[in-house]
Design an enzyme around this catalytic site. Structure first.
Site, PDB file in Angstrom:
ATOM      1  N   LYS A 121       0.876  -1.255   0.122  1.00 58.51           N
ATOM      2  CA  LYS A 121       0.212   0.040  -0.099  1.00 58.51           C
ATOM      3  C   LYS A 121       0.937   1.322  -0.060  1.00 58.51           C
ATOM      4  CE  LYS A 121      -1.917   2.489   3.328  1.00 58.51           C
ATOM      5  NZ  LYS A 121      -1.702   3.754   2.365  1.00 58.51           N
ATOM      6  N   GLY A 154       6.764   4.595   8.441  1.00 58.11           N
ATOM      7  CA  GLY A 154       6.060   5.593   8.720  1.00 58.11           C
ATOM      8  C   GLY A 154       6.163   6.251  10.259  1.00 58.11           C
ATOM      9  N   THR A 172       5.721   6.883  14.110  1.00 57.69           N
ATOM     10  CA  THR A 172       5.887   6.015  15.240  1.00 57.69           C
ATOM     11  C   THR A 172       4.637   5.775  16.012  1.00 57.69           C
ATOM     12  OG1 THR A 172       7.947   7.095  15.883  1.00 57.69           O
ATOM     13  CG2 THR A 172       7.121   5.945  17.700  1.00 57.69           C
ATOM     14  N   GLU A 173       3.603   6.361  15.864  1.00 52.74           N
ATOM     15  CA  GLU A 173       2.301   6.434  16.464  1.00 52.74           C
ATOM     16  C   GLU A 173       1.576   5.102  15.420  1.00 52.74           C
ATOM     17  OE1 GLU A 173       0.185   9.598  15.131  1.00 52.74           O
ATOM     18  OE2 GLU A 173      -1.574   9.181  16.146  1.00 52.74           O
ATOM     19  N   GLU A 210      10.146   0.764  10.480  1.00 51.60           N
ATOM     20  CA  GLU A 210      11.135   1.859  10.445  1.00 51.60           C
ATOM     21  C   GLU A 210      10.516   3.246  10.478  1.00 51.60           C
ATOM     22  OE1 GLU A 210      12.982   4.785   9.205  1.00 51.60           O
ATOM     23  OE2 GLU A 210      12.992   3.921   7.507  1.00 51.60           O
ATOM     24  N   CYS A 235      13.395  10.421   7.787  1.00 50.69           N
ATOM     25  CA  CYS A 235      13.585   9.912   9.121  1.00 50.69           C
ATOM     26  C   CYS A 235      15.078   9.890   9.594  1.00 50.69           C
ATOM     27  CB  CYS A 235      13.131   8.170   8.920  1.00 50.69           C
ATOM     28  SG  CYS A 235      14.051   7.458   7.513  1.00 50.69           S
ATOM     29  N   GLN A 285       1.159  18.543   7.457  1.00 50.28           N
ATOM     30  CA  GLN A 285       2.703  18.769   7.500  1.00 50.28           C
ATOM     31  C   GLN A 285       3.230  20.123   7.804  1.00 50.28           C
ATOM     32  OE1 GLN A 285       4.865  16.148   8.557  1.00 50.28           O
ATOM     33  NE2 GLN A 285       2.795  14.609   8.547  1.00 50.28           N
ATOM     34  N   GLU A 319      10.352  15.077  16.631  1.00 52.67           N
ATOM     35  CA  GLU A 319      10.679  14.751  15.223  1.00 52.67           C
ATOM     36  C   GLU A 319       9.686  16.049  14.461  1.00 52.67           C
ATOM     37  OE1 GLU A 319       9.202  11.324  12.746  1.00 52.67           O
ATOM     38  OE2 GLU A 319      11.271  11.200  11.980  1.00 52.67           O
TER      39      GLU A 319
HETATM   40  P1  NAI Z   1       1.707   7.751   8.638  1.00 52.87           P
HETATM   41  O1  NAI Z   1       2.391   6.848   9.791  1.00 52.87           O
HETATM   42  O2  NAI Z   1       0.175   8.127   9.266  1.00 52.87           O
HETATM   43  O3  NAI Z   1       1.797   7.319   7.181  1.00 52.87           O
HETATM   44  C1  NAI Z   1       2.552   6.339   6.682  1.00 52.87           C
HETATM   45  C2  NAI Z   1       1.710   5.034   6.127  1.00 52.87           C
HETATM   46  O4  NAI Z   1       0.990   4.485   7.324  1.00 52.87           O
HETATM   47  C3  NAI Z   1       0.904   5.510   5.208  1.00 52.87           C
HETATM   48  O5  NAI Z   1       0.992   4.562   3.966  1.00 52.87           O
HETATM   49  C4  NAI Z   1      -0.429   5.612   5.552  1.00 52.87           C
HETATM   50  O6  NAI Z   1      -1.497   5.458   4.833  1.00 52.87           O
HETATM   51  C5  NAI Z   1      -0.093   4.314   6.593  1.00 52.87           C
HETATM   52  N1  NAI Z   1      -1.172   4.346   7.763  1.00 52.87           N
HETATM   53  C6  NAI Z   1      -1.726   5.457   8.540  1.00 52.87           C
HETATM   54  N2  NAI Z   1      -2.432   5.225   9.373  1.00 52.87           N
HETATM   55  C7  NAI Z   1      -2.580   3.917   9.287  1.00 52.87           C
HETATM   56  C8  NAI Z   1      -3.250   2.678  10.192  1.00 52.87           C
HETATM   57  N3  NAI Z   1      -3.910   3.115  11.196  1.00 52.87           N
HETATM   58  N4  NAI Z   1      -2.823   1.313   9.796  1.00 52.87           N
HETATM   59  C9  NAI Z   1      -2.108   0.968   8.735  1.00 52.87           C
HETATM   60  N5  NAI Z   1      -1.674   1.926   8.040  1.00 52.87           N
HETATM   61  C10 NAI Z   1      -1.684   3.389   8.419  1.00 52.87           C
HETATM   62  O7  NAI Z   1       2.719   9.126   8.959  1.00 52.87           O
HETATM   63  P2  NAI Z   1       1.935  10.653   8.281  1.00 52.87           P
HETATM   64  O8  NAI Z   1       0.561  10.704   8.992  1.00 52.87           O
HETATM   65  O9  NAI Z   1       1.923  10.600   6.831  1.00 52.87           O
HETATM   66  O10 NAI Z   1       3.143  11.555   8.911  1.00 52.87           O
HETATM   67  C11 NAI Z   1       3.062  11.750  10.205  1.00 52.87           C
HETATM   68  C12 NAI Z   1       4.600  11.796  10.713  1.00 52.87           C
HETATM   69  O11 NAI Z   1       5.049  10.602  10.744  1.00 52.87           O
HETATM   70  C13 NAI Z   1       5.336  13.001  10.240  1.00 52.87           C
HETATM   71  O12 NAI Z   1       5.143  14.113  10.579  1.00 52.87           O
HETATM   72  C14 NAI Z   1       6.609  12.123  10.433  1.00 52.87           C
HETATM   73  O13 NAI Z   1       7.222  12.606  11.714  1.00 52.87           O
HETATM   74  C15 NAI Z   1       6.415  10.689  10.419  1.00 52.87           C
HETATM   75  N6  NAI Z   1       6.879   9.922   9.218  1.00 52.87           N
HETATM   76  C16 NAI Z   1       8.164   9.286   9.344  1.00 52.87           C
HETATM   77  C17 NAI Z   1       8.365   8.771   8.144  1.00 52.87           C
HETATM   78  C18 NAI Z   1       9.740   7.893   8.017  1.00 52.87           C
HETATM   79  O14 NAI Z   1      10.388   7.630   6.966  1.00 52.87           O
HETATM   80  N7  NAI Z   1       9.966   7.154   8.943  1.00 52.87           N
HETATM   81  C19 NAI Z   1       7.601   8.735   7.022  1.00 52.87           C
HETATM   82  C20 NAI Z   1       6.341   9.464   7.020  1.00 52.87           C
HETATM   83  C21 NAI Z   1       6.136  10.003   8.168  1.00 52.87           C
END
Ligand code: NAI
Ligand code: MG
Length: 513
Positions: free
Chosen positions: A204, A257, A259-260, A280, A314, A361, A411
């Site tokens: 996804k 994505g 941490t939450e 990650e 990240c 963001q 972050e």
């Molecule tokens: P997110 O963690 O919500 O999104 C990442 C992925 O997880 C997306 O594909 C999203 O559709 C999916 N996702 C969201 N909720 C989900 C759920 N309940 N179950 C399964 N999959 C789910 O990140 P978001 O909201 O885009 O960004 C929030 C913060 O996360 C950013 O400000 C940043 O601090 C962090 N982040 C870290 C990343 C990294 O490379 N480690 C990449 C993106 C965001």
């Protein structure tokens, strides 16, 4: 005889630089549907969602939205494709390698198209997409193509009349949930090792950036992968993402994505079928600049680390500890350097800084910048949105940042560099380690003894010495503490995509191996 200063015939030296790659004019996006079994499907709920160019705010196209029922179909296809006796399971390991290399060839062919799509969907500069994201994606594929027929077990000298050996088998259906900051690269980090080990995939992409994953889906079919080996389900986190995390027939999940959400998917995996999970997640990565370092190099690398991809990484170098004797000079040089950053249209070759991904963001970053100002950090550069430019934020430098401030702890995921002062080595190591995260860290020094002892003391999955963001397909990547579980890339990732089977055979006579 050639005259002085001219180049003789036959001399292959070429003094003019090669022309820069150009974005491709894309009038219509070809691939906007759900990809299951090497076929394109519309949404089972009849829903679509828009994908937006963050540089302009203009919709690029609508995408078919996958939900739980579509994920179920994709998992069915992936399970059938990987079952005993299937074409994929019976295929020679070396043939799997040839397929991965063929896909890499297609990425080379489509390099400018993919970089254009990635730049439109994320807002990152086209040339960054072309040289960084595409390069990393192609190299990752080729690296794992080489592994396919080198994934083997061991023979153990066990007691008594047994012969015992291990086989490394595919785990089965691998779910992948990826973010929007490096959509194509994160896709490759997931699918290349998964496929090298003989698994099948349901992936996804992030709802903000589905375009390159769908284009790659078409290339996967063209390369000749059997139907169902890779399936792409564009959709939202709480629906399609949650369906993957909690699915009873997905055997392994790789997530990148927040941490939450990492905590949510791990809990969903635990309460469904205990699927294996690699995560990650975030980082608050410290860089330590010692007074004996090459200061210009440290300024360059730490600032590129902070602002690369508009700080949406990240690995972002978001805490820079600088030793007291060179602190003032470091701040001055950092501000000088930041003045050369070119904010603008991501398609323009001069542009080095694009917009943030979306309104959410953008607001989160500006709120953290405000908190920095209120908590007393010294704003040296930037510190606000670019006027009348939608989601663009000026690269921002704070000095005099204190460890208790929000900008030093949370972050930010935006273009914000936080500079702090330190005096002694032991103290700065403790400060660098006082974070819930432990993804990357960097040390700048000319003293090899110090480089070794500080990198040994840092709690991080990656430590860079006199460099930053130096990522290679051969090198494992992942986090300590709340930055994640498991490792991607390198030989280490193979262990995350294989089950180990021990086969023990009873013999009639003792055999010394
Ligand atoms: P997110 O963690 O919500 O999104 C990442 C992925 O997880 C997306 O594909 C999203 O559709 C999916 N996702 C969201 N909720 C989900 C759920 N309940 N179950 C399964 N999959 C789910 O990140 P978001 O909201 O885009 O960004 C929030 C913060 O996360 C950013 O400000 C940043 O601090 C962090 N982040 C870290 C990343 C990294 O490379 N480690 C990449 C993106 C965001
Ligand atoms: Mg989210």
């Amino acid at each position: 005889m050639a005259q002085n200063g001219t180049i003789e015939n036959g001399d292959s030296r070429n003094t003019s630089p090669p022309p820069l790659p150009q974005p491709v004019k894309i009038t219509e996006i070809k691939h906007t549907k759900i990809f299951i079994n090497n076929e394109w499907h519309t949404s089972s709920k009849g829903k679509q969602f828009p994908t937006i160019n963050p540089a302009t705010g203009v919709k690029i196209c609508d995408i078919e939205e996958a939900d739980k029922a579509d994920v179920d179909e994709a998992v069915k296809a992936a399970k059938a494709a990987g079952q005993r006796g299937s074409v994929w399971r019976r295929m020679d390991a070396s043939s799997r390698g040839r397929l991965l290399n063929r896909l890499a060839d297609l990425l080379e062919r489509e390099r400018a198209v993919l970089a254009t799509l990635e730049s439109k969907d994320t807002g990152k500069p086209f040339l960054h997409a072309f040289f960084v994201d595409l390069d990393g994606s192609i190299k990752t594929l080729r690296y794992y193509a080489g592994w396919t027929d080198k994934i083997h077990g061991k023979t153990m000298p066990v007691d008594e009349n047994f012969v015992c050996f291990t086989k490394h088998e595919p785990i089965g259906v691998c779910g992948a949930i990826i973010p929007w900051n490096f959509p194509l690269l994160m896709l490759m980090w997931k699918i290349a090792p998964a496929l090298a080990c003989g698994n099948t995939v349901v992936l996804k992409p992030a709802e903000q950036t589905p375009l390159t994953a769908l284009h790659v889906a078409a290339l996967i079919k063209e390369a000749g992968f059997p139907p169902g080996v890779v399936n792409v389900v564009p959709g939202f986190g709480p629906t399609a993402g949650a369906a993957i995390a909690g699915h009873m027939n997905i055997d392994k999940l790789a997530f990148t994505g927040s941490t939450e959400v990492g905590q949510l998917v791990k809990a969903a995996a635990a309460s469904s079928n205990l699927k294996r999970v690699t995560l990650e997640l975030g980082g608050k990565n410290p860089c330590i600049v010692f007074a004996d370092s090459d200061l210009q190099l440290a300024v360059e690398e730490t600032q590129k680390g902070a602002f690369f991809n508009q700080g949406q990484a990240c690995t972002a170098a978001s805490r820079v500890y600088v030793q007291e004797p060179v602190y003032e000079e470091f701040v001055r040089l950092s501000v000088e350097r930041a003045k050369n950053i070119v904010i603008g249209d991501p398609m323009e070759p001069r542009t080095s800084h694009g917009p943030q991904i979306d309104q959410h963001q953008f607001e989160k970053i500006l709120a953290l910048v405000d908190s920095g100002k209120k908590e007393g950090a010294k704003l040296e550069f930037g510190g606000c949105a670019v006027e009348d430019r939608g989601l663009f934020i000026h690269p921002t430098i704070f000095s005099d940042v204190k460890d208790h401030m929000r900008i030093a702890k949370e972050e930010i995921f935006g273009p914000v560099q936080c500079i702090m002062k330190f005096e002694c080595q032991q103290d700065v190591i403790d400060r660098a380690n006082s974070s819930q995260f432990g993804l990357t860290a960097a040390v700048f020094t000319r003293d090899v003894q110090r480089a070794m002892s500080v990198s040994a003391a840092l709690e991080a999955g990656t430590v860079w010495v006199n460099c930053y963001n130096a990522l290679h397909a051969q090198t494992p990547f992942g986090g300590y503490k709340m930055s994640g579980n498991g490792r991607e890339l390198g030989e280490y990732a193979l262990a995350e995509y294989t089950e180990v089977k021990a086969i023990t055979i009873k013999l009639s006579e003792q055999l010394r191996l």
